[in-house]
Every structure is written in C-alpha cells, then in structure tokens.
Design a protein around this motif. Structure first.
Motif, PDB file in Angstrom:
ATOM      1  N   HIS A  62       0.835  -1.214   0.000  1.00 21.02           N
ATOM      2  CA  HIS A  62       0.000   0.000   0.000  1.00 21.02           C
ATOM      3  C   HIS A  62       0.862   1.252   0.000  1.00 21.02           C
ATOM      4  CE1 HIS A  62      -3.647   2.397   0.627  1.00 21.02           C
ATOM      5  NE2 HIS A  62      -2.901   3.167   1.411  1.00 21.02           N
ATOM      6  N   HIS A  64       1.308   5.479  -1.903  1.00 21.38           N
ATOM      7  CA  HIS A  64       0.876   6.549  -2.813  1.00 21.38           C
ATOM      8  C   HIS A  64       2.139   7.314  -3.211  1.00 21.38           C
ATOM      9  CE1 HIS A  64      -3.363   6.520  -1.012  1.00 21.38           C
ATOM     10  NE2 HIS A  64      -2.645   6.007  -0.023  1.00 21.38           N
ATOM     11  N   HIS A 201      -9.433   2.317   1.413  1.00 22.68           N
ATOM     12  CA  HIS A 201      -9.089   2.644   2.807  1.00 22.68           C
ATOM     13  C   HIS A 201     -10.335   2.421   3.650  1.00 22.68           C
ATOM     14  CE1 HIS A 201      -6.377   5.171   0.321  1.00 22.68           C
ATOM     15  NE2 HIS A 201      -5.501   4.980   1.274  1.00 22.68           N
ATOM     16  N   HIS A 272      -5.695  -0.490   6.311  1.00 24.24           N
ATOM     17  CA  HIS A 272      -5.895   0.063   7.657  1.00 24.24           C
ATOM     18  C   HIS A 272      -6.664  -0.812   8.648  1.00 24.24           C
ATOM     19  CE1 HIS A 272      -3.704   3.286   6.063  1.00 24.24           C
ATOM     20  NE2 HIS A 272      -4.671   3.795   5.337  1.00 24.24           N
ATOM     21  N   ASP A 325       2.375   3.267   3.031  1.00 25.39           N
ATOM     22  CA  ASP A 325       1.509   4.426   2.795  1.00 25.39           C
ATOM     23  C   ASP A 325       2.372   5.530   2.154  1.00 25.39           C
ATOM     24  OD1 ASP A 325      -0.922   5.708   2.666  1.00 25.39           O
ATOM     25  OD2 ASP A 325      -1.451   5.275   4.726  1.00 25.39           O
TER      26      ASP A 325
HETATM   27 ZN   LIG Z   1      -3.343   5.153   1.756  1.00 25.81          ZN
END
Ligand SMILES: [Zn+2]
Length: 414
Positions: A62, A64, A201, A272, A325
């Motif tokens: 995961h 970005h 998410h 999450h 993340d």
């Molecule tokens: Zn994220």
C-alpha cells in the motif's frame, strides 16, 4: 545465471547455507545447495555475491507515490479531517509535472530500499502512460466522487482507459466517506469483468468511526460542509457499512453460497482497519479469507490511531501485509524500517513472520501466490541481497538492515 550466496532465504523452510539460485529469463528455475545447483546447471554463468543473504524482493502492499514530494511537509494535525484539509492544500499547489517527478522519485527510493513490487495508488491515472516503473507495479486508480456522485461510471471508465496499458492494474475507490455506493459498485463490475484487484481505505481513523456510527465528529462536519449526502451515517460502523454492501452485491455472495456461480470472486485489499468495534470482530468471522489487510505501522503512529488488532485479525485467518503508505505520513519508503516499526508494537511476532508480511503475504494479496514472494522454481526472478554475517540470526539481521540495497534483480535483470 547461477547466483551463489552465503544464505538463500527462500521463505520455504530455513535459509539454505552456501546456497544458489538459477535465474533464466525473468524466472527462477532452480534453488538449493550450491554444489548440487552447480552440478545440475552447468553452462550457466556463475555470479558469486559472497557473504550475503539472498531473499525475495520486498512487496509494498500500500503506497501513494504521488506524495513522495510531501515528505516532512505536513506535521500531525489534531484530527483526521484537519489532516485531509492540510493535504488538500498541499495538493492544490502541485502540477502534473510535480506529480510525475514525485512518482519517479518514489519509485527510485522504493527500489533503493529493496522493494521489487509495489501496489501504488495514484490519483492521476492519466500520467501512467508517461511513466516506466523500474519495479513490478500494480497501478491502482484512486477514485473520489464526493463532489460529483452522479458521474461515477464515467469517472471509473476514464480511469480504466488510462490503466489498461499497464501490465498490472486495479481500482481504488478511496474510502467510504469520499466514494459513493455507485462508485464502489462500478469498480466491482469492472473487477469482475476484467479480473482485476480492488483496494480501499477502511476504518482508518476514529473520525471515520464517529462519522458513520454516531453521525458526529470533525469528519462528519467537514464532509457535510462540502455537500456530501450524509444519509448513510448513523447506520453502523465503517466495516459494517462496507461488508453489508459487499454481501448484497453479487460478487461475494456468489462466491460463497451459489455453487453454480462461475463469476470471478472480487479480490479486495483493505488498507488500515485500525478502528474496529467489538461487533466488527463477529462480522469479520463470516468474512475470513474474503479479503486481505494492509497495515502501515509508521503512518499509523503518525496519526496515533487506536492499536492495530494484529493478533485478533491473524487469528481470524486474515492475510496481513505491510505497506508504507505515502511520505505525507512517513519518513521513507523502506519496508525494512516498516518491519522494525511493526515489531516495536508487536515484539512477540517473530522476525521470520514479519518478513512474510512483505514477501509471501504480499504475493497472496496481489493474487500471485505462485509467482511472487518466495525463491522457488517458476517464481519471478525478483531478488535482493543484503549482508549476512552468519547462519544463526539470519532473520534478525535482515530486519535490522538499514542501508540502501546494493544488489537487486527485478524481473531477471540486475
Ligand atoms: Zn493510503
């Protein structure tokens, strides 16, 4: 090519001392003790990389990379809603060129830290054709329709056009508070049709819990203020909302109950799951094996979320991976640092099991349990080597490693 090292960490049983791996094209074709491997693979070039441990390239489940340029730009805020406002303000300053540079820099950093596969969410799928990732990449288009919920299908379909040239892709309706029911539904239709992955998410913050369960809190107020219809609030926890919708969609139901159904089961990777009510755990029993979970320990610490229920989720049978993340909430893209952060919170989990979370488990989550996350014949030749001083604490040494990775092979190429 025969690669000889002090220890081959296959993730199938204990590390192999004086081991070797044979790579041909982009695949591993043999692995074992060096003398046997060299005897049965004569004719291959030998590359001896010495006192190293060779392990599968790491898998970031995961991330970005869009926000690589936001490292150290946003100090923690009082509430999740305040943080969303802060990142929106930063994003408003970025041009397409800034994003391209940010993503490119992120790929280079991830690779430098030994990541060979990444699940990368991007809010700008139209940039994908301009980027040649240096590592194996699942591109997920991150989709938000909170300001325009009546055009979900068009939004998804445009993203799919940008994604299709990529080798591996999927869709990421952002979160229950920013993506409409129609947007989730359209993504599931496409996933079924194209046999692609979905990620979202879910249950990330206390604010999200208050918004959906109690119709209160700063996220509730913020979303209401920007005109989001709030009639889905006050009807249960985020997890309950998500799973109830999935249960009534044809996808999961057909996979579970209808033996005649031949539809693809939709694979969800859920990021999450920090904020769960006691009733959520009962619900999760019904859904074990139905989705994969990604935990991002350092981003979790940045936000000071409630403790991640690792043991309960693992005991329920969930496949749990690690992800970094984005650098808006993390210091770097090192999965070694992520593993160390995870173990600070879960010291009882062994280093070996922790390493599985960024190798074997990631391969499973991405729907490639037969080709990603191990060193085994027919798996992709995605390998990294790090210094290894002996055979007694190989996994401890791997988790303690905090340098750039000097030897790396992606898809059979060094
Ligand atoms: Zn994220």
């Amino acid at each position: 090519m025969i690669i000889r090292v002090r220890a081959v960490v296959t993730m199938d049983g204990p590390p192999i001392e004086n081991g070797a791996v044979v790579a041909s094209g982009n695949r591993i074709i043999d692995v074992g003790k060096f003398p046997e491997i060299s005897a049965r693979n004569s004719g291959h070039t030998l590359v001896d990389i010495g006192e190293q441990a060779l392990l599968p390239g790491l898998i970031n489940a995961h991330c970005h990379l869009d926000y690589t340029c936001l490292r150290d730009q946003i100090p923690p805020r009082k509430s999740f809603a305040d943080w969303i406002r802060a990142i929106n303000a930063e994003k408003a300053r970025l041009s397409a060129q800034d994003y391209l540079a940010s993503i490119t820099e992120g790929f280079a950093e991830a690779k430098r830290f030994g990541t060979t596969t990444i699940a990368n969410l991007t809010a700008l799928p139209e940039l994908i054709p301009q980027i040649a990732p240096p590592i194996r990449t699942w591109w997920f288009a991150e989709l938000i329709d909170v300001r325009d919920p009546n055009h979900a299908n068009g939004l998804v379909d445009r993203a799919v056009e940008s994604l299709k040239p990529a080798a591996n892709w999927g869709l990421a309706p952002h979160a229950l508070f920013t993506a409409s029911t129609n947007l989730y539904r359209r993504c599931e239709e496409i996933a079924q049709r194209e046999n692609i992955l979905l990620t979202t998410h879910l249950a990330e913050s206390r604010d999200e819990m208050s918004m959906f369960r109690d119709r209160t809190g700063s996220l509730y107020d913020f979303m209401k203020s920007i005109g989001r219809p709030m009639d889905d609030c006050g009807q249960g926890t985020p997890l309950q909302r998500f799973l109830t919708a999935r249960d009534s969609s044809t996808t999961l139901r057909s996979a579970r109950n209808d033996k005649k159904a031949v539809r693809n089961e939709v694979g969800w990777i859920i990021a999450h799951l920090n904020e769960l009510a006691e009733s959520d755990f009962e619900l999760l029993e019904t859904f074990r094996d139905k989705f994969h979970v990604v935990h991002s320990p350092r981003s979790h610490d940045y936000f000071a979320h409630s403790a991640f229920a690792f043991e309960r989720l693992r005991n329920l049978g969930f496949n749990i991976c690690l992800g970094t993340d984005s650098l808006a909430t993390n210091q770097n893209l090192s999965l070694f640092a992520e593993m160390r952060a995870f173990r600070r919170g879960e010291p009882a989990v062994s280093p070996k099991e922790t390493l599985e979370m960024v190798t074997v488990n990631g391969g499973r989550a991405l729907g490639r349990p037969q080709t990603l996350g191990r060193i085994r014949a027919n798996y992709f030749a995605d390998l990294i080597a790090i210094p290894c001083s002996g055979m007694t604490n190989v996994f401890e040494e791997i988790l303690a490693f905090d340098q750039p990775v000097r030897w790396i092979m992606v898809d059979g190429k060094t």
